[in-house]
Each structure stands twice: as structure tokens, then as C-alpha cells.
Design a protein around this motif. Structure first.
Motif, PDB file in Angstrom:
ATOM      1  N   ASN A   1       0.796  -1.239   0.000  1.00  0.00           N
ATOM      2  CA  ASN A   1       0.000   0.000   0.000  1.00  0.00           C
ATOM      3  C   ASN A   1       0.825   1.283   0.000  1.00  0.00           C
ATOM      4  O   ASN A   1       0.283   2.355   0.205  1.00  0.00           O
ATOM      5  N   LYS A   2       2.123   1.202  -0.209  1.00  0.00           N
ATOM      6  CA  LYS A   2       2.961   2.401  -0.338  1.00  0.00           C
ATOM      7  C   LYS A   2       3.420   2.504  -1.784  1.00  0.00           C
ATOM      8  O   LYS A   2       3.876   1.532  -2.371  1.00  0.00           O
ATOM      9  N   GLU A   3       3.281   3.702  -2.339  1.00  0.00           N
ATOM     10  CA  GLU A   3       3.669   3.919  -3.724  1.00  0.00           C
ATOM     11  C   GLU A   3       5.091   4.455  -3.818  1.00  0.00           C
ATOM     12  O   GLU A   3       5.463   5.395  -3.124  1.00  0.00           O
ATOM     13  N   LEU A   4       5.877   3.838  -4.690  1.00  0.00           N
ATOM     14  CA  LEU A   4       7.234   4.276  -4.983  1.00  0.00           C
ATOM     15  C   LEU A   4       7.302   4.598  -6.470  1.00  0.00           C
ATOM     16  O   LEU A   4       7.026   3.750  -7.302  1.00  0.00           O
ATOM     17  N   ARG A   5       7.653   5.838  -6.801  1.00  0.00           N
ATOM     18  CA  ARG A   5       7.713   6.290  -8.184  1.00  0.00           C
ATOM     19  C   ARG A   5       9.048   5.876  -8.803  1.00  0.00           C
ATOM     20  O   ARG A   5      10.071   5.835  -8.120  1.00  0.00           O
ATOM     21  N   ALA A   6       9.012   5.573 -10.093  1.00  0.00           N
ATOM     22  CA  ALA A   6      10.220   5.142 -10.789  1.00  0.00           C
ATOM     23  C   ALA A   6      10.139   5.534 -12.263  1.00  0.00           C
ATOM     24  O   ALA A   6       9.135   6.093 -12.714  1.00  0.00           O
ATOM     25  N   HIS A   7      11.183   5.218 -12.976  1.00  0.00           N
ATOM     26  CA  HIS A   7      11.304   5.557 -14.390  1.00  0.00           C
ATOM     27  C   HIS A   7      11.446   4.260 -15.188  1.00  0.00           C
ATOM     28  O   HIS A   7      12.421   3.525 -15.007  1.00  0.00           O
ATOM     29  N   LYS A   8      10.481   4.017 -16.035  1.00  0.00           N
ATOM     30  CA  LYS A   8      10.412   2.763 -16.767  1.00  0.00           C
ATOM     31  C   LYS A   8      11.701   2.480 -17.551  1.00  0.00           C
ATOM     32  O   LYS A   8      12.176   1.346 -17.581  1.00  0.00           O
ATOM     33  N   ALA A   9      12.271   3.483 -18.179  1.00  0.00           N
ATOM     34  CA  ALA A   9      13.477   3.266 -18.983  1.00  0.00           C
ATOM     35  C   ALA A   9      14.635   2.758 -18.131  1.00  0.00           C
ATOM     36  O   ALA A   9      15.363   1.841 -18.543  1.00  0.00           O
ATOM     37  N   ILE A  10      14.804   3.323 -16.943  1.00  0.00           N
ATOM     38  CA  ILE A  10      15.895   2.897 -16.064  1.00  0.00           C
ATOM     39  C   ILE A  10      15.619   1.496 -15.528  1.00  0.00           C
ATOM     40  O   ILE A  10      16.501   0.632 -15.527  1.00  0.00           O
ATOM     41  N   ILE A  11      14.394   1.265 -15.088  1.00  0.00           N
ATOM     42  CA  ILE A  11      14.018  -0.053 -14.553  1.00  0.00           C
ATOM     43  C   ILE A  11      14.213  -1.133 -15.610  1.00  0.00           C
ATOM     44  O   ILE A  11      14.791  -2.189 -15.344  1.00  0.00           O
ATOM     45  N   CYS A  12      13.757  -0.878 -16.817  1.00  0.00           N
ATOM     46  CA  CYS A  12      13.869  -1.870 -17.891  1.00  0.00           C
ATOM     47  C   CYS A  12      15.311  -2.082 -18.340  1.00  0.00           C
ATOM     48  O   CYS A  12      15.693  -3.196 -18.697  1.00  0.00           O
ATOM     49  N   ALA A  13      16.116  -1.034 -18.301  1.00  0.00           N
ATOM     50  CA  ALA A  13      17.524  -1.171 -18.676  1.00  0.00           C
ATOM     51  C   ALA A  13      18.287  -2.050 -17.696  1.00  0.00           C
ATOM     52  O   ALA A  13      19.233  -2.737 -18.070  1.00  0.00           O
ATOM     53  N   ARG A  14      17.856  -2.056 -16.441  1.00  0.00           N
ATOM     54  CA  ARG A  14      18.583  -2.787 -15.406  1.00  0.00           C
ATOM     55  C   ARG A  14      17.962  -4.126 -15.033  1.00  0.00           C
ATOM     56  O   ARG A  14      18.605  -4.938 -14.373  1.00  0.00           O
ATOM     57  N   SER A  15      16.707  -4.354 -15.411  1.00  0.00           N
ATOM     58  CA  SER A  15      16.041  -5.599 -15.036  1.00  0.00           C
ATOM     59  C   SER A  15      15.401  -6.259 -16.252  1.00  0.00           C
ATOM     60  O   SER A  15      14.387  -5.785 -16.757  1.00  0.00           O
ATOM     61  N   PRO A  16      15.967  -7.358 -16.716  1.00  0.00           N
ATOM     62  CA  PRO A  16      15.353  -8.055 -17.843  1.00  0.00           C
ATOM     63  C   PRO A  16      13.949  -8.564 -17.521  1.00  0.00           C
ATOM     64  O   PRO A  16      13.118  -8.675 -18.410  1.00  0.00           O
ATOM     65  N   VAL A  17      13.684  -8.842 -16.246  1.00  0.00           N
ATOM     66  CA  VAL A  17      12.349  -9.296 -15.850  1.00  0.00           C
ATOM     67  C   VAL A  17      11.329  -8.188 -16.092  1.00  0.00           C
ATOM     68  O   VAL A  17      10.288  -8.407 -16.716  1.00  0.00           O
ATOM     69  N   PHE A  18      11.628  -6.980 -15.619  1.00  0.00           N
ATOM     70  CA  PHE A  18      10.699  -5.868 -15.841  1.00  0.00           C
ATOM     71  C   PHE A  18      10.659  -5.466 -17.314  1.00  0.00           C
ATOM     72  O   PHE A  18       9.612  -5.111 -17.834  1.00  0.00           O
ATOM     73  N   ALA A  19      11.789  -5.535 -18.012  1.00  0.00           N
ATOM     74  CA  ALA A  19      11.804  -5.199 -19.438  1.00  0.00           C
ATOM     75  C   ALA A  19      10.874  -6.120 -20.214  1.00  0.00           C
ATOM     76  O   ALA A  19      10.084  -5.661 -21.046  1.00  0.00           O
TER      77      ALA A  19
END
Length: 95
Positions: A22-40
Motif C-alpha cells: 500500500n505504499k507507492e514508490l515512483r520510478a522511471h520505466k526506462a531505467i528499470i527496464c535497462a537494469r532488469s530483464p524481468v521488468f523489461a
């Protein structure tokens, strides 16, 4: 290595939200996808939305995961070592 700590801290131009217990953490899809093949893979195929709910990792641990994804460093490694290893295996981010 590029340090994106200020981008993570500010949340400016963020385009996705992780909801952890129930806590929201904001992020940037490009950075997340560049570093995590699972999220990409997830964002490329099945999940076009920009909201991800994770229920099996604590907020503190996921903050450390994000810290590593953005900066290649963790602050609380000794305190959370086992939990961080489990979380890292789930997202399989690259170093």
C-alpha cells in the motif's frame, strides 16, 4: 557509472509506480527496464500499464532494490543481506 540518485529521490518525470504493501514508490520505466530483464520483458509483453504491485517484498527492501537499480549501490546491505538477495533474484537486475 552514472549516478541517478537525484532522479530517484525527486521522482521528477517518473512514469511508473510500484505499489509495495500500500505504499507507492515512483520510478522511471526506462531505467528499470535497462537494469532488469524481468521488468523489461513484463513491460514489453504483458503489462502495458505503468503500475506494478508487489506483495512479497517489504517496502524497505524494495527501496534498497531501487537504490541499487539507479545507483549500483545499497545502503543497508549488512542489515538486509538475505532479503536483498531474495529480492535481487526476483528482479534479476544487471550489474
Amino acid at each position: 557509472a552514472i549516478d541517478f540518485q537525484s532522479i530517484l529521490n525527486s521522482g521528477k518525470l517518473s512514469d511508473m509506480v510500484f505499489t509495495i504493501n500500500n505504499k507507492e514508490l515512483r520510478a522511471h520505466k526506462a531505467i528499470i527496464c535497462a537494469r532488469s530483464p524481468v521488468f523489461a520483458a513484463m513491460f514489453s509483453n504483458e503489462c502495458k500499464e505503468s503500475k506494478v504491485t508487489i506483495s512479497d517484498i517489504s517496502v524497505e527492501i524494495f527501496k534498497e532494490v531501487l537504490q541499487f537499480i539507479y545507483t549500483n549501490q545499497v545502503n543497508q546491505m549488512k542489515e538486509y543481506a538475505m532479503e536483498l538477495l531474495i529480492a535481487a533474484d526476483k528482479v534479476r537486475y544487471l550489474t
